[in-house]
Design a protein around this motif. Structure first.
Motif, mmCIF file in Angstrom:
data_model
loop_
_atom_site.group_PDB
_atom_site.id
_atom_site.type_symbol
_atom_site.label_atom_id
_atom_site.label_comp_id
_atom_site.label_asym_id
_atom_site.label_seq_id
_atom_site.Cartn_x
_atom_site.Cartn_y
_atom_site.Cartn_z
ATOM 1 N N GLU A 112 -18.080 134.274 152.668
ATOM 2 C CA GLU A 112 -18.485 132.786 151.408
ATOM 3 C C GLU A 112 -16.932 133.072 150.283
ATOM 4 O O GLU A 112 -17.722 134.319 149.322
ATOM 5 C CB GLU A 112 -19.094 132.619 150.777
ATOM 6 C CG GLU A 112 -19.936 131.364 151.797
ATOM 7 C CD GLU A 112 -19.744 130.261 151.758
ATOM 8 O OE1 GLU A 112 -18.933 130.115 150.876
ATOM 9 O OE2 GLU A 112 -19.712 129.692 152.681
ATOM 10 N N ALA A 157 -24.371 137.179 140.403
ATOM 11 C CA ALA A 157 -23.224 137.221 141.102
ATOM 12 C C ALA A 157 -22.470 136.986 139.829
ATOM 13 O O ALA A 157 -21.540 138.249 140.259
ATOM 14 C CB ALA A 157 -23.448 135.845 141.168
ATOM 15 N N SER A 215 -24.735 142.658 144.781
ATOM 16 C CA SER A 215 -25.166 141.637 143.745
ATOM 17 C C SER A 215 -26.023 139.979 144.902
ATOM 18 O O SER A 215 -25.842 140.699 146.014
ATOM 19 C CB SER A 215 -24.089 140.373 142.970
ATOM 20 O OG SER A 215 -23.249 139.773 143.815
ATOM 21 N N GLU A 216 -26.275 139.268 144.395
ATOM 22 C CA GLU A 216 -27.012 138.232 145.160
ATOM 23 C C GLU A 216 -26.179 137.578 145.763
ATOM 24 O O GLU A 216 -26.530 137.211 146.934
ATOM 25 C CB GLU A 216 -27.538 136.831 143.928
ATOM 26 C CG GLU A 216 -29.190 137.753 143.522
ATOM 27 C CD GLU A 216 -29.270 136.682 142.791
ATOM 28 O OE1 GLU A 216 -29.468 135.603 142.798
ATOM 29 O OE2 GLU A 216 -30.085 137.060 142.028
ATOM 30 N N ALA A 217 -24.859 137.223 145.050
ATOM 31 C CA ALA A 217 -23.618 136.605 146.216
ATOM 32 C C ALA A 217 -22.655 137.488 147.632
ATOM 33 O O ALA A 217 -21.701 136.526 148.191
ATOM 34 C CB ALA A 217 -22.594 136.033 145.238
ATOM 35 N N ASP A 218 -24.139 139.055 147.335
ATOM 36 C CA ASP A 218 -22.684 139.798 148.420
ATOM 37 C C ASP A 218 -23.935 139.961 149.301
ATOM 38 O O ASP A 218 -23.238 141.264 150.235
ATOM 39 C CB ASP A 218 -21.827 141.014 148.061
ATOM 40 C CG ASP A 218 -20.335 140.821 147.034
ATOM 41 O OD1 ASP A 218 -19.969 139.596 147.425
ATOM 42 O OD2 ASP A 218 -20.259 140.863 146.115
ATOM 43 N N HIS A 264 -16.414 134.485 141.298
ATOM 44 C CA HIS A 264 -17.117 135.432 141.135
ATOM 45 C C HIS A 264 -16.190 137.106 140.379
ATOM 46 O O HIS A 264 -16.221 137.047 139.334
ATOM 47 C CB HIS A 264 -18.529 135.641 141.346
ATOM 48 C CG HIS A 264 -19.262 134.914 140.658
ATOM 49 N ND1 HIS A 264 -20.084 134.515 139.553
ATOM 50 C CD2 HIS A 264 -19.818 133.733 141.221
ATOM 51 C CE1 HIS A 264 -20.512 133.722 139.687
ATOM 52 N NE2 HIS A 264 -20.919 133.077 140.537
ATOM 53 N N GLY A 270 -16.098 133.483 146.627
ATOM 54 C CA GLY A 270 -16.199 132.455 145.318
ATOM 55 C C GLY A 270 -15.628 132.928 144.233
ATOM 56 O O GLY A 270 -14.044 133.500 144.748
#
Ligand code: MV4
Length: 498
Positions: free
Chosen positions: A377, A57, A36-39, A381, A379
């Protein structure tokens, strides 16, 4: 026999994605990570041979979206999908879509997932196969039927959702007067949570242990690899697992193992899977079967030497389980501590932040399965699991000592973790004596007040001063209350300990 494949898409993230990618590499298979965008900069992306971004995310729009995963598989030319655990790992619908797309789902058949997914159906099927289940009823339609069933079973009883799992919609009932209201509440909750209001009753087990059997099966053979003790949990999240269970002797092991094989055979199970039991007073009862690789699989790997993810990959390619060999006899003792970004001193509140520093313990019999690195980071999610610390030693005492040493070496800066809680458990007398049940965490609330090592130092220094003051100063010795004693010690120290 399945179509052979050379490229595997890993529909997961974190430590399990890294674990599967490593196994692919050893098997000569190309790995495709999705993220995902977060990863974007997460370890599983860096470890994989290829990586494809699949969405935002929010898991519903990435790791939980079958269409995006299938599209990524098509784009990369992967011939198989490994689902890991969580996310879509136990979705029969996803397994079906994967097969319909002409790909191999690395797991059991959709039919086996479905059969074990519905609790009452699984219960009935297991009973028919000769697997012991907790004495109980069929789904009950009315409060009157529930009351009659409760009288037949005997109090206390547990009212459970037919479609449930993970402890949702479960209610203990101690007497007949309370059955109707609990029945209504359980039905309502079940309808809300699962869209299926059916409930059934079981005898309530007061102080059971949670013990599970690892299964490996190919088209010809179904083999068990012994048990894992998983009693130390909180709100259905396991914290510590070990193998073997300190309370399972060879006779009980082979009885539970044979029953777990019956359970797996009853649904024509293929691949690796886990049969969960509640164990009380030497009796064991089928709870459910998990049709996936589990978080705690490494403790079984440690004592058997079997690489369970390798087995998953090979069985999916039509290669014989355990290369055709018999189950190895277990050797030594293994313990796993789940290191999560949660604060035990605040009710395991999820903690967020940047991993500023990371020291991973090493040495004989120490394994770290992690999904983080410096700069990572944390988070909100995804699941807060950061990694798993696993030790293996000759016996349980030495495994505990080894875990203590490893936990002392582990350093994760920047987020709160469960590390100190685990360290406290390793020294707790009931744990050391294997006095465990699923109530362990609630029965040891003192372990939740994690003493900070610096605070411990300070309180130790204060204790030394109090003792010295009481021996040498009359005003301290004759203090009437702890408060006065503390003031007197302060004065005594300030005045130069005369
Ligand atoms: C039970 C039980 C006691 N008696 N059933 C919780 C999750 C669900 N899958 C089954 N669960 C339980 N069923 C009867 N008849 C206690 C639990 C239970 C539990 C089981 C396994 C691991 C942790 C648990 C924590 C609380 C309750």
């Amino acid at each position: 026999m399945s179509e052979p494949f050379r490229k595997v898409l890993i529909a997961n993230r974190g430590e399990i994605a890294v674990r599967v990618i490593r196994a692919c590499r050893e098997e000569g298979l190309t790995s495709v990570a999705v993220y995902s965008e977060a990863d974007r900069r997460s370890p599983h992306v860096l470890h994989a041979d290829e990586a494809i971004e699949i969405g935002p995310a929010a898991a519903a729009e990435s790791y939980l979206d079958p269409d995006r995963l299938l599209e990524a598989a098509a784009r990369s030319g992967a011939g198989a999908i490994h689902p890991g655990y969580g996310f879509l790992a136990e979705s029969a619908a996803f397994a079906r879509s994967v097969e319909q797309a002409g790909l191999v789902f690395i797991g059991p058949s959709p039919e086996a997932i479905d059969a074990m997914g519905d609790k009452t159906r699984a219960r009935a099927r297991m009973q028919a196969a000769g697997v012991p289940v907790v004495p109980g009823s069929e789904p009950v339609a009315t409060a009157e039927d529930a009351t009659a069933a409760a009288h037949e079973i005997g109090f206390p009883v547990m009212i459970k959702a037919a479609a449930g799992g993970g402890g949702k919609g479960m209610h203990r009932v101690d007497n007949a007067a309370d059955v109707p209201s609990s029945f209504e509440r359980a039905s309502r909750e079940a309808a809300g949570a699962f869209g299926d209001g059916r409930v059934y009753l079981e005898r309530y087990l007061e102080n059971p242990r949670h013990i599970e059997i690892q299964i490996v099966a190919d088209a010809e053979r179904t083999i068990h690899l012994g048990e894992r003790e998983c009693s130390i949990q909180r709100r259905h999240q396991k914290l510590i697992e070990e193998a073997p269970s300190p309370v399972v002797d060879p006779t009980l092991r082979s009885r539970m193992g044979e029953v777990a094989i019956l359970a797996a055979k009853a649904v024509d199970y293929r691949g690796v899977g886990t049969v969960e039991f509640l164990v009380e007073a030497g009796e064991f009862y089928f709870l459910e079967m998990n049709t996936r690789i589990q978080v705690e699989h490494p403790v079984t790997e440690a004592i058997t030497g079997v690489d369970l993810v390798r087995e998953q990959l090979r069985i999916a390619r039509g290669i014989a389980a355990l290369d055709g060999a018999e189950a190895p006899s277990p050797r030594g003792h293994s313990i796993e501590c789940r290191i999560s970004a949660e604060d035990p001193t605040r009710g395991f509140l999820p903690s967020t932040g940047r991993v500023e520093g990371l020291e991973i313990p090493t040495g004989p019999g120490i394994r770290w399965d992690g999904g983080i690195r410096t700069g990572f980071e944390v988070g909100l999610h995804y699941d807060p699991l950061l990694g798993k610390l696993i030790v293996h030693a000759a016996d349980r005492d030495r495994a505990i000592d080894r875990m203590r040493t490893a936990l002392e070496e582990l350093r994760i800066d920047g987020v709160e973790t469960t590390q100190a809680y685990h360290l406290a458990v390793m020294s707790e007398p009931d744990f050391r004596a294997s006095e465990l049940s699923i109530r362990y965490v609630e029965e040891h609330p003192d372990l939740l007040r994690n003493p900070d090592p610096d605070l411990l130092e300070t309180s130790f220094a204060i204790a030394v001063l109090l003792e010295a003051g009481a021996q040498r100063s009359p005003s301290v010795r004759e203090s009437a209350s702890p408060d006065q004693r503390a003031r007197s010690v302060s004065a005594w120290v300030r005045e130069g300990q005369k």
